[in-house]
Design an enzyme around this catalytic site. Structure first.
Site, PDB file in Angstrom:
ATOM      1  N   ARG A 158       3.573   4.278   4.306  1.00 40.67           N
ATOM      2  CA  ARG A 158       3.591   4.535   5.743  1.00 40.67           C
ATOM      3  C   ARG A 158       4.673   3.677   6.397  1.00 40.67           C
ATOM      4  NH1 ARG A 158      -2.588   4.015   7.777  1.00 40.67           N
ATOM      5  NH2 ARG A 158      -1.472   3.032   9.493  1.00 40.67           N
ATOM      6  N   ARG A 162       0.817  -1.219   0.000  1.00 43.53           N
ATOM      7  CA  ARG A 162       0.000   0.000   0.000  1.00 43.53           C
ATOM      8  C   ARG A 162       0.851   1.271   0.000  1.00 43.53           C
ATOM      9  NH1 ARG A 162      -4.290   0.997   4.885  1.00 43.53           N
ATOM     10  NH2 ARG A 162      -2.442   1.298   6.161  1.00 43.53           N
TER      11      ARG A 162
HETATM   12  P1  AMP Z   1      -4.457   3.315  11.582  1.00 45.92           P
HETATM   13  O1  AMP Z   1      -4.200   4.407  10.614  1.00 45.92           O
HETATM   14  O2  AMP Z   1      -5.873   3.274  12.060  1.00 45.92           O
HETATM   15  O3  AMP Z   1      -3.977   1.973  11.076  1.00 45.92           O
HETATM   16  O4  AMP Z   1      -3.587   3.638  12.886  1.00 45.92           O
HETATM   17  C1  AMP Z   1      -2.173   3.761  12.803  1.00 45.92           C
HETATM   18  C2  AMP Z   1      -1.586   3.636  14.201  1.00 45.92           C
HETATM   19  O5  AMP Z   1      -2.076   4.688  15.047  1.00 45.92           O
HETATM   20  C3  AMP Z   1      -1.931   2.354  14.944  1.00 45.92           C
HETATM   21  O6  AMP Z   1      -1.093   1.261  14.577  1.00 45.92           O
HETATM   22  C4  AMP Z   1      -1.697   2.789  16.388  1.00 45.92           C
HETATM   23  O7  AMP Z   1      -0.319   2.880  16.697  1.00 45.92           O
HETATM   24  C5  AMP Z   1      -2.252   4.212  16.375  1.00 45.92           C
HETATM   25  N1  AMP Z   1      -3.705   4.209  16.683  1.00 45.92           N
HETATM   26  C6  AMP Z   1      -4.726   4.506  15.834  1.00 45.92           C
HETATM   27  N2  AMP Z   1      -5.908   4.410  16.454  1.00 45.92           N
HETATM   28  C7  AMP Z   1      -5.644   4.022  17.722  1.00 45.92           C
HETATM   29  C8  AMP Z   1      -6.443   3.725  18.855  1.00 45.92           C
HETATM   30  N3  AMP Z   1      -7.785   3.803  18.818  1.00 45.92           N
HETATM   31  N4  AMP Z   1      -5.819   3.353  19.999  1.00 45.92           N
HETATM   32  C9  AMP Z   1      -4.474   3.297  20.072  1.00 45.92           C
HETATM   33  N5  AMP Z   1      -3.658   3.534  19.041  1.00 45.92           N
HETATM   34  C10 AMP Z   1      -4.225   3.900  17.866  1.00 45.92           C
END
Ligand code: AMP
Length: 228
Positions: free
Chosen positions: A158, A127
């Site tokens: 990312r 991705r």
């Molecule tokens: P995402 O873009 O949703 O995959 O989130 C990327 C990263 O942000 C995750 O791997 C976590 O490190 C952090 N993160 C996002 N949402 C949460 C959450 N609700 N609780 C804790 N960490 C989060």
């Protein structure tokens, strides 16, 4: 109205949440995007979050809950939100439930976007994302592209989509987030949607699922319907 998009990393939550929120006239609240915004802005929260994100770990609950609380107090969230990536732990879910009850509100619908693990690994590892509008691209098929076809933003991978971190993120999902399926199922709020279909079909199924949860909520769901 609060709609939660639940699902493992790579299930398509980010791809669907923005459009869905727009169609329904709700705010799109993505905790991943909020953390990345803080990382890019060099804030103290961003520095703290990055130390967890880079390792594929969750940012601590108290920090995450406070950030979401602040975001939900901003203007544009009056009608509710599509939550993407939150809650991710039982503590976050319970805290969110309590906060809503205190305000005389409740979660309307929780959609579990289902995708098999090999497909998740394939999606995440290949991705690339637009730095501006977060549109995802496929490293192989879209290799000729340098910029986003929607907004012209720069495409990048990312840090946490690198293979070693992907494995950790999936592990964390199964341990910390998957228990939320039973939690919301026991509240009678969970609806499953097959996330392995085309983006358009998932979009239609999501709207159909929302209409089942919130029957009197007709705005923007006119084209919703099950697969022919
Ligand atoms: P995402 O873009 O949703 O995959 O989130 C990327 C990263 O942000 C995750 O791997 C976590 O490190 C952090 N993160 C996002 N949402 C949460 C959450 N609700 N609780 C804790 N960490 C989060």
């Amino acid at each position: 109205m609060y709609i939660i998009l639940l699902g493992p990393p790579g299930a398509g939550k980010g791809t669907q949440a923005g459009g869905l929120a727009k169609d329904l006239g709700l705010a799109h609240v993505s905790t991943g995007d909020l953390f990345r915004g803080n990382v890019n802005g060099g804030t103290a929260l961003g520095k703290l979050a990055k130390s967890y994100m880079d390792r594929g770990l969750l940012v601590p609950d108290d920090v995450t809950i406070q950030m979401v609380r602040d975001r939900l107090l901003e203007s544009g969230v009056e009608r509710g939100a599509v939550l993407d990536g939150f809650p991710r732990t039982l503590q976050q879910a319970r805290s969110f439930d309590r906060a809503l009850v205190g305000d005389g509100q409740r979660i309307s619908c929780v959609i579990n976007l289902q995708v098999q693990t090999p497909e998740l690994v394939r999606r995440l590892s290949s991705r690339w994302i637009c730095r501006e509008c977060q549109t995802p691209y496929k490293a192989v098929e879209d290799m000729h592209l340098e910029r986003c076809t929607k907004c012209g933003g720069v495409l990048y991978q990312r840090d946490d989509d690198r293979p070693e971190t992907v494995a950790k993120r999936l592990d964390v999902y199964f341990t910390m987030t998957q228990p939320l399926i039973a939690y919301f199922e026991s509240q009678g709020k969970l609806v499953a949607v097959d996330g392995q279909q085309s983006i358009e079909q998932v979009r239609r199924d999501l709207k159909y699922a929302i209409r089942r949860c919130v029957p009197d909520f007709g705005v923007g769901v006119a084209d919703a319907g099950p697969r022919a």
